[in-house]
Write an enzyme that holds these catalytic residues in place. Structure first.
Site, PDB file in Angstrom:
ATOM      1  N   HIS A   1     -10.177   1.091   0.592  1.00 18.92           N
ATOM      2  CA  HIS A   1      -9.802   0.071   1.697  1.00 18.92           C
ATOM      3  C   HIS A   1     -10.962  -0.083   2.908  1.00 18.92           C
ATOM      4  CE1 HIS A   1      -7.423  -3.138   3.489  1.00 18.92           C
ATOM      5  NE2 HIS A   1      -6.552  -3.003   3.005  1.00 18.92           N
TER       6      HIS A   1
ATOM      7  N   GLU B   1     -11.674  -4.615  -2.922  1.00 20.46           N
ATOM      8  CA  GLU B   1     -10.594  -3.356  -3.279  1.00 20.46           C
ATOM      9  C   GLU B   1     -10.390  -3.499  -4.709  1.00 20.46           C
ATOM     10  OE1 GLU B   1      -6.658  -3.572  -0.585  1.00 20.46           O
ATOM     11  OE2 GLU B   1      -8.000  -5.170   0.217  1.00 20.46           O
TER      12      GLU B   1
ATOM     13  N   HIS C   1       0.788  -1.234   0.029  1.00 14.85           N
ATOM     14  CA  HIS C   1       0.003  -0.004  -0.017  1.00 14.85           C
ATOM     15  C   HIS C   1       0.765   1.289   0.091  1.00 14.85           C
ATOM     16  CE1 HIS C   1      -3.429  -2.665   0.120  1.00 14.85           C
ATOM     17  NE2 HIS C   1      -3.545  -3.060   1.449  1.00 14.85           N
TER      18      HIS C   1
END
Ligand code: GLA
Length: 335
Positions: A161, A300, A88
């Protein structure tokens, strides 16, 4: 903080820190409103936010193997925060942890968050201008639109998220939810949760959700992919006709006790279905609720993980003069 409401009483709150979606209140089949996303009641709860509850993730959502990639002959090193990987977007100034500029949308119920990710930030090349907007419609849709431009070629993968529990946040695990994922293939992972490069048919595996199935029905099966990820944490390749980059249905989730339905459509090639396997009682969220393992699931929408190191995967490289655009729609109803 921005609050979006529609004529059915749906209410979505989001804040400029991390572009975090704080709450999504939608009716159940009796009309009872409930908050269906995991989160916190105060800003402090989000600092830090190890599970990325509700946040925008980037510059590169999901993993980049060994925190490195080569682009146009140049090797880039990124900070590692997930064993040998970058997850991420890195460690410090990642999209979930920075303050975005918020601007209410004109002519729609929504907010646009903008952020300039500077050249070299978290090791990525190029000044990247990003805008992510949240729009709530009277058709009970949350529309998320992403747009980005850069002044140097860079990988980019943007996602949202949010962790959902359609029975209400904190209200037990999500194993009795039923999910359909519109994907005939997924990208299998290795022990570091990095795609091996294979596109494997879901048919005959516990990752076959082409017909609606209880999330918990096979989650603990002794299938290598589930063992490696401690449940579902996989990238599903959304079925679409070649050259069709429009909105397609990615997944539909139904929660039987409340009748709530979440439908996800996207222009993105894939969706990471993650069942909160790493939530481990360490997060106390809204109303003092302890978020245990599998108390939420994420869908996601994104490109495939580690694409910069897989030339065969659809490209995630954005170049100067191009505009990255993607759109994901979360639609809510109750049956
Ligand atoms: C994504 C990843 C998971 C996990 C979560 C955050 O879903 O695929 O492995 O890292 O983010 O906890």
């Amino acid at each position: 903080m921005y609050t979006l409401t529609n004529s059915h009483g749906v209410e979505i709150r989001a804040m400029n820190y991390g572009g975090i979606i704080l709450s999504i209140r939608v009716p159940d089949r009796k009309g009872q409103l409930g908050d269906i996303v995991l989160g916190h009641e105060t800003l402090e709860g989000y600092i830090p936010n190890p599970p990325y509850l509700g946040a925008i993730v980037g510059r590169y959502a999901n993993r980049i193997a060994n925190g490195t990639f080569t682009l146009d002959g140049k090797k880039y090193e990124l900070p590692k925060n997930d064993g040998p990987n970058t997850l991420h977007g890195g460690t410090t100034r990642t999209f979930d942890k920075v303050v975005w500029d918020g601007e209410p949308l004109k002519g729609a119920t929504g907010v646009a968050f903008s952020y300039l990710s500077k050249d070299g930030e978290e090791g990525f090349p190029g000044n990247l201008k990003v805008t992510v907007s949240y729009t709530l419609t009277d058709a009970d849709e949350l529309i998320i639109e992403y747009e980005a431009t850069t002044d140097k070629a860079t990988p980019i993968n943007l996602s949202q998220h949010s962790y959902f529990n359609l029975a209400g946040e904190g209200n037990g695990d999500i194993l009795n939810h039923e999910i359909m994922i519109n994907a005939d293939r997924f990208t299998p992972i290795d022990k570091n949760l990095i795609p091996t490069g294979e596109l494997r048919p879901v048919k005959g595996t516990p990752l076959d959700f082409t017909t609606s199935t209880r999330i918990g029905a096979r989650i603990d099966d002794n299938y290598e992919q589930l063992v490696l990820a401690h449940g579902y944490d996989h990238d599903f390749v959304i079925n679409r006709r070649s050259n069709d980059n429009g909105l397609v249905l990615a997944a539909r989730v139904y929660e039987p006790t409340t009748g709530r339905v979440l439908e996800v459509s996207t222009t993105q090639p894939a969706v990471q279905f993650y069942t909160g396997n790493f939530l481990d009682d360490s997060v106390t969220g809204k109303q003092g609720h302890v978020y245990k393992r599998r108390y939420g699931f994420c869908l996601e929408t994104q490109h495939f993980p580690d694409s910069p190191n897989h030339p065969d995967f659809p490209t995630t490289i954005l170049r100067p003069g191009e505009t990255f655009r993607s759109k994901t729609v979360f639609r809510f109803e109750a049956k």
